[in-house]
Design an enzyme around this catalytic site. Structure first.
Site, mmCIF file in Angstrom:
data_model
loop_
_atom_site.group_PDB
_atom_site.id
_atom_site.type_symbol
_atom_site.label_atom_id
_atom_site.label_comp_id
_atom_site.label_asym_id
_atom_site.label_seq_id
_atom_site.Cartn_x
_atom_site.Cartn_y
_atom_site.Cartn_z
ATOM 1 N N GLY A 132 0.790 -1.116 -0.026
ATOM 2 C CA GLY A 132 -0.077 -0.066 -0.058
ATOM 3 C C GLY A 132 0.792 1.352 0.070
ATOM 4 N N ASP A 139 -0.593 -7.476 -5.236
ATOM 5 C CA ASP A 139 -1.720 -7.556 -4.368
ATOM 6 C C ASP A 139 -1.538 -8.214 -3.187
ATOM 7 O OD1 ASP A 139 -4.365 -7.581 -3.529
ATOM 8 O OD2 ASP A 139 -5.294 -8.366 -5.254
ATOM 9 N N TYR A 195 -13.920 -0.457 9.984
ATOM 10 C CA TYR A 195 -12.371 -0.088 10.083
ATOM 11 C C TYR A 195 -11.940 -0.288 11.461
ATOM 12 C CZ TYR A 195 -8.240 2.568 9.715
ATOM 13 O OH TYR A 195 -6.968 3.111 9.840
ATOM 14 N N LYS A 238 -9.304 -3.182 12.868
ATOM 15 C CA LYS A 238 -7.956 -2.601 13.564
ATOM 16 C C LYS A 238 -7.744 -3.464 14.877
ATOM 17 C CE LYS A 238 -6.240 -0.360 10.373
ATOM 18 N NZ LYS A 238 -4.870 -0.924 9.714
ATOM 19 N N ILE A 260 -5.150 11.138 9.807
ATOM 20 C CA ILE A 260 -4.272 11.730 9.268
ATOM 21 C C ILE A 260 -4.608 12.136 7.877
ATOM 22 C CG2 ILE A 260 -2.178 11.219 8.091
ATOM 23 C CD1 ILE A 260 -1.264 9.266 9.913
#
Length: 189
Positions: free
Chosen positions: A17, A60, A149, A153, A179
């Site tokens: 990423g 990927d 999300y 996490k 961020i």
């Protein structure tokens, strides 16, 4: 008499990423620190500054075999997994968010386990929830996130703990605040 110091070893890092705000900043910082970095991307090619900084691989993170081949090809000792579907997109596509967030994480951990690499898994304040104490929040605290999300996490943090205890995988994380990048467009946070 002073003993000669051991030769310095260069850290060899694969960043998944690498084409988002945190990924670009991470790759740049690692290169400045002298690490050998392999920046990976899936569909959007990396910006020229990153592509010129070292090897880049189309990979990927959902493809464990491809991840293993990249890690072995470059003798990677640290995997930085920055692949994630963030809150805004995740809330509209929760099964996609869970699949990508968790499968990329488990692939990173499994590849690390098999190759003796370390894993850095960034977490987020999204791991907390509305009932988490807001002042002087302890490391171990109530974590009942209200987004897919955040839930992913928390699960990733627990997986990291599990792989450390069960297999000795050096797995570390950091809970980032929200961020905003001055380099890339918003990515669905």
């Amino acid at each position: 008499m002073q003993q000669p110091s051991a030769p310095a070893t260069t850290t060899r890092v694969a960043v998944t990423g690498a084409n988002r705000g945190i990924g670009l900043a991470t790759v740049s910082a690692l290169l400045l620190a002298g690490a050998d970095v392999v920046a990976t991307y899936r569909s959007t090619p990396l910006i020229p500054e990153i592509m010129e900084g070292g090897p880049c691989e189309n990979m990927d993170a959902m493809d464990a075999e491809r991840m293993m081949s990249v890690v072995k090809k470059y003798d990677i000792d640290t995997i930085v997994n920055l692949v994630a579907v963030l809150s805004a997109v995740g809330e509209s596509k929760p099964t996609l968010a869970w699949k990508i967030n968790m499968e990329s994480m488990i692939n990173s951990l499994e590849v690390a386990r098999e190759t003796k690499a370390a894993v850095f898994l960034p977490s987020s304040i999204g791991a907390f929830g509305p009932n988490t104490p807001m002042d002087n929040t302890p490391q171990d605290t109530l974590m009942r996130p209200s987004t897919i999300y955040g839930i992913s996490k928390v699960a990733a943090e627990l997986l990291g703990d599990y792989y450390f205890v069960k297999y000795g995988v050096d797995c570390r994380g950091l809970r980032y605040p929200g961020i905003i990048s001055n380099v890339t467009l918003p990515g669905g946070g």
